[in-house]
Design an enzyme around this catalytic site. Structure first.
Site, PDB file in Angstrom:
ATOM      1  N   ARG A   1     -33.916  73.530 -34.873  1.00  0.00           N
ATOM      2  CA  ARG A   1     -35.553  73.666 -35.335  1.00  0.00           C
ATOM      3  C   ARG A   1     -35.777  73.425 -36.939  1.00  0.00           C
ATOM      4  O   ARG A   1     -36.437  73.698 -37.438  1.00  0.00           O
ATOM      5  CB  ARG A   1     -36.130  74.740 -35.022  1.00  0.00           C
ATOM      6  CG  ARG A   1     -35.228  75.868 -35.705  1.00  0.00           C
ATOM      7  CD  ARG A   1     -36.077  77.232 -36.044  1.00  0.00           C
ATOM      8  NE  ARG A   1     -34.614  78.263 -36.035  1.00  0.00           N
ATOM      9  CZ  ARG A   1     -34.707  79.500 -36.213  1.00  0.00           C
ATOM     10  NH1 ARG A   1     -35.862  80.064 -36.281  1.00  0.00           N
ATOM     11  NH2 ARG A   1     -33.772  80.176 -36.481  1.00  0.00           N
TER      12      ARG A   1
ATOM     13  N   LYS B   1     -37.813  73.384 -41.883  1.00  0.00           N
ATOM     14  CA  LYS B   1     -37.851  74.288 -40.873  1.00  0.00           C
ATOM     15  C   LYS B   1     -39.118  74.502 -39.826  1.00  0.00           C
ATOM     16  O   LYS B   1     -39.967  74.749 -40.339  1.00  0.00           O
ATOM     17  CB  LYS B   1     -37.181  75.702 -41.226  1.00  0.00           C
ATOM     18  CG  LYS B   1     -35.974  76.213 -40.842  1.00  0.00           C
ATOM     19  CD  LYS B   1     -35.360  77.495 -41.475  1.00  0.00           C
ATOM     20  CE  LYS B   1     -34.918  78.395 -40.435  1.00  0.00           C
ATOM     21  NZ  LYS B   1     -34.300  79.720 -41.154  1.00  0.00           N
TER      22      LYS B   1
ATOM     23  N   GLY C   1     -38.296  73.622 -31.214  1.00  0.00           N
ATOM     24  CA  GLY C   1     -38.091  73.235 -32.540  1.00  0.00           C
ATOM     25  C   GLY C   1     -39.032  73.958 -33.707  1.00  0.00           C
ATOM     26  O   GLY C   1     -39.009  73.165 -34.618  1.00  0.00           O
TER      27      GLY C   1
ATOM     28  N   ASP D   1     -22.180  80.460 -37.856  1.00  0.00           N
ATOM     29  CA  ASP D   1     -23.235  79.380 -38.159  1.00  0.00           C
ATOM     30  C   ASP D   1     -24.149  79.791 -39.131  1.00  0.00           C
ATOM     31  O   ASP D   1     -24.950  78.967 -39.860  1.00  0.00           O
ATOM     32  CB  ASP D   1     -23.847  79.094 -36.965  1.00  0.00           C
ATOM     33  CG  ASP D   1     -24.445  80.004 -36.144  1.00  0.00           C
ATOM     34  OD1 ASP D   1     -23.837  80.975 -35.708  1.00  0.00           O
ATOM     35  OD2 ASP D   1     -25.908  80.151 -35.922  1.00  0.00           O
ATOM     36  N   ASN D   2     -24.123  81.064 -39.450  1.00  0.00           N
ATOM     37  CA  ASN D   2     -25.043  81.511 -40.533  1.00  0.00           C
ATOM     38  C   ASN D   2     -24.483  81.877 -41.778  1.00  0.00           C
ATOM     39  O   ASN D   2     -25.121  82.518 -42.572  1.00  0.00           O
ATOM     40  CB  ASN D   2     -26.042  82.867 -40.036  1.00  0.00           C
ATOM     41  CG  ASN D   2     -27.017  82.199 -38.800  1.00  0.00           C
ATOM     42  OD1 ASN D   2     -27.354  81.163 -38.714  1.00  0.00           O
ATOM     43  ND2 ASN D   2     -27.372  83.222 -37.970  1.00  0.00           N
TER      44      ASN D   2
ATOM     45  N   ASP E   1     -30.237  81.385 -43.899  1.00  0.00           N
ATOM     46  CA  ASP E   1     -30.634  81.801 -42.304  1.00  0.00           C
ATOM     47  C   ASP E   1     -31.195  83.394 -42.575  1.00  0.00           C
ATOM     48  O   ASP E   1     -30.733  84.096 -41.809  1.00  0.00           O
ATOM     49  CB  ASP E   1     -29.572  81.353 -41.585  1.00  0.00           C
ATOM     50  CG  ASP E   1     -29.757  80.073 -40.975  1.00  0.00           C
ATOM     51  OD1 ASP E   1     -30.467  79.265 -41.540  1.00  0.00           O
ATOM     52  OD2 ASP E   1     -28.871  79.832 -39.932  1.00  0.00           O
TER      53      ASP E   1
HETATM   54  P1  AMP Z   1     -30.365  81.367 -35.718  1.00  0.00           P
HETATM   55  O1  AMP Z   1     -29.235  82.018 -35.597  1.00  0.00           O
HETATM   56  O2  AMP Z   1     -31.537  82.001 -35.497  1.00  0.00           O
HETATM   57  O3  AMP Z   1     -30.227  80.587 -37.170  1.00  0.00           O
HETATM   58  O4  AMP Z   1     -30.295  80.047 -34.792  1.00  0.00           O
HETATM   59  C1  AMP Z   1     -29.252  79.860 -33.652  1.00  0.00           C
HETATM   60  C2  AMP Z   1     -29.209  78.606 -33.133  1.00  0.00           C
HETATM   61  O5  AMP Z   1     -30.433  78.427 -32.375  1.00  0.00           O
HETATM   62  C3  AMP Z   1     -29.291  77.151 -34.061  1.00  0.00           C
HETATM   63  O6  AMP Z   1     -28.577  76.328 -33.421  1.00  0.00           O
HETATM   64  C4  AMP Z   1     -30.873  76.896 -34.113  1.00  0.00           C
HETATM   65  O7  AMP Z   1     -31.089  75.514 -34.295  1.00  0.00           O
HETATM   66  C5  AMP Z   1     -31.307  77.309 -32.721  1.00  0.00           C
HETATM   67  N1  AMP Z   1     -32.666  77.684 -32.522  1.00  0.00           N
HETATM   68  C6  AMP Z   1     -33.432  78.873 -32.853  1.00  0.00           C
HETATM   69  N2  AMP Z   1     -34.680  78.717 -32.577  1.00  0.00           N
HETATM   70  C7  AMP Z   1     -34.904  77.386 -32.270  1.00  0.00           C
HETATM   71  C8  AMP Z   1     -36.186  76.884 -31.796  1.00  0.00           C
HETATM   72  N3  AMP Z   1     -37.341  77.519 -31.983  1.00  0.00           N
HETATM   73  N4  AMP Z   1     -36.164  75.735 -31.186  1.00  0.00           N
HETATM   74  C9  AMP Z   1     -34.759  75.093 -31.333  1.00  0.00           C
HETATM   75  N5  AMP Z   1     -33.676  75.727 -31.540  1.00  0.00           N
HETATM   76  C10 AMP Z   1     -33.781  76.747 -32.010  1.00  0.00           C
HETATM   77 MG    MG Z   2     -28.875  79.819 -38.000  1.00  0.00          MG
END
Ligand code: AMP
Ligand code: MG
Length: 484
Positions: free
Chosen positions: A89, A109, A122, A248-249, A258
């Site tokens: 996203r 974002k 996204g 990943d964060n 993040d």
């Molecule tokens: P996060 O731990 O929240 O940073 O996100 C973990 C993963 O989920 C990352 O690959 C983000 O891109 C994906 N992600 C989170 N929210 C969305 C969303 N609304 N649409 C698409 N991908 C998402």
């Molecule tokens: Mg993340």
């Protein structure tokens, strides 16, 4: 040209990213534009705040020079490995050069789906946009390495989460968006050529003095470890809980990145966690250094094939590095907390630890305790009043005074040191929630007011009194959510 782009990430091979344009939103309106940051980035703030700027930062127009892309990465989420995450996203528009001479990523974002979106839309709900704006800018004002907020836009569309919510687009500025998970992505696929390019690229961006290291992968591991040890110690000095320290964060740059279900401690409790999905407290306040160490071990594993040809040699070399983490963290922690009780270097570790134990026993607010300690050498009253049983606290105060004088530290010196590191105001969870709740009704006054107050967090300001206080029981935030 709105953004003087000088893109380097887009030049990396196709294994690193997928080209994708932002998807338009219906009726964008500004919520906030960070004019000072724009200037630091060589962007004309008036041009940024124009209709064209709004079109760009809502994702409705791709600006000249941009090469929009979604970056690929993996990640260990709550301990389990996800081989393909990536920008689901978020879309990187490109890079500009900061006043300091170094590159910064400009990323949208909530700008629509990418090939990494899986089942996600996204998009971003307004709440996480406002939270990231407020908290990342507050962290910056507090002196903590962090990604920054360039803008927040109201999209005019609704997003579907637990409930239907207004959507937003956030513009993030980062030293880079390289994560531990980026290294894991290439390593887990056995693409060591890309991994080698990534290590070189990361060193150039974040460790220019290590670029010519004999063992670049090991040098990167050391650099990331040093930055993360310092970062997590500084989070702890502010009572900050990141909430989702998945690999990943965790950035290679050492910036806080993040901001999801992040929160600040009210009363001091090392086991405190807020995140709804963190059921076992993996990412609790006091567990953050352990997790940083665990994440660095995942980075080390990912880098193994580059560290040495022979696996046993590679393991020995990375183990030697990783084993330094506990001492390194301890030193960073001691420095942070020594300053909070007025001591130079690491010399205040013991009084700081004793004070924390008292605060924990007596359920004392973390920020207020250190905030009133700033003035406790001349006026003990407000500090003492935070505790229920004052005897052990009076005892601590007198021991503290003697330790200061034994170290030859004057009252002025101690007080000014404490005033530089113990904030008067932090982004309290309940205040953030209130700003978000008003924002959903299109009232952004609480958001702007909080943002203004948080710009000078170390200054005493009679206008901020209300915002210094911990929540009343009814205002207490029980849990935070990722908002994805
Ligand atoms: P996060 O731990 O929240 O940073 O996100 C973990 C993963 O989920 C990352 O690959 C983000 O891109 C994906 N992600 C989170 N929210 C969305 C969303 N609304 N649409 C698409 N991908 C998402
Ligand atoms: Mg993340």
């Amino acid at each position: 040209m709105l953004f003087p782009f000088q893109n380097t990430y887009a030049r990396l091979p196709r294994t690193f990213h997928v080209r994708v344009d932002p998807s338009p939103v219906s009726a964008p309106e500004w919520i906030a534009v960070n004019r000072n940051l724009a200037e630091d980035l060589g962007i004309d703030p008036d041009a940024l705040e124009s209709a064209e700027g709004l079109a760009v930062l809502s994702g409705n127009r791709v600006p000249e020079g941009a090469e929009p892309l979604a970056a690929a990465y993996s990640g260990h989420q709550f301990g389990g490995f996800s081989p393909v995450l990536g920008d689901g996203r978020a879309i990187l528009l490109g890079e500009v050069i900061h006043r300091d001479g170094r590159h910064r990523d400009i990323q949208l974002k909530g700008s629509g789906p990418t090939p990494f979106s899986r089942r996600g839309d996204g998009r971003s709900a307004l709440g996480p946009v406002l939270r990231e704006y407020l908290v990342s800018e507050a962290m910056h004002a507090l002196g903590i390495p962090t990604t920054r907020a360039l803008a927040a836009v109201w999209s005019g569309d609704m997003v579907y989460r637990e409930e239907v919510e207004p959507g937003g687009v956030f513009t993030r500025v980062a030293s880079s968006h390289l994560r531990i998970g980026t290294c894991e992505y290439f390593s887990s696929r056995g693409d060591f050529e890309s991994l080698r390019l990534l290590v070189d690229y990361a060193l150039r961006r974040h460790d220019p003095e290590r670029v010519d290291a004999e063992n670049p992968a090991l040098a990167l591991l050391e650099g990331v470890m040093e930055r993360q040890a310092s970062l997590v110690a500084r989070w702890m000095g502010l009572g900050f809980i990141h909430g989702v320290m998945n690999t990943d964060n965790m950035s290679l740059s050492g910036e806080t990145i993040d901001y999801g279900p992040c929160a600040f401690l009210d009363r001091y409790d090392p086991a405190k966690k807020f995140s709804f999905i963190d059921r076992n407290g993996r990412y609790a306040y006091g567990n953050q250094p352990n997790i940083a160490h665990w994440n660095l071990a995942r980075l080390a594993e990912a880098l193994l094939p580059l560290v040495a040809e022979e696996e046993t040699t590679a393991i020995r070399l990375v183990t030697e590095v990783l084993e330094r983490f506990p001492d390194l963290f301890r030193r960073e922690w001691s420095r942070t907390f020594s300053a909070k009780v007025g001591f130079p270097g690491e010399s205040g570790r013991e009084p700081a630890e004793r004070l924390l134990a008292l605060m924990e026993d007596q359920f004392v607010d973390f920020t207020l305790a250190f905030r009133h300690l700033r003035n406790a050498l001349s006026a003990e009253g407000p500090f003492l009043a935070l505790f229920t049983w004052s005897d052990p606290v009076r005892h601590w105060l007198s021991g503290w005074r003697s330790a200061l004088s034994e170290h030859g530290i004057s009252e002025e010196e101690a007080s000014s040191r404490m005033r530089a590191v113990n904030p008067v105001i932090i982004p309290r969870n309940h205040r953030i929630e209130a700003a978000i709740a008003a924002g959903k009704d299109r009232d952004f006054e609480p958001f702007h007011r909080l943002h203004r107050l948080l710009a000078s967090p170390y200054e005493e300001n009679s206008g901020s009194r209300d915002f210094e206080s911990p929540p009343l029981p009814a205002e207490e935030v029980q849990a935070t959510f990722c908002g994805t």
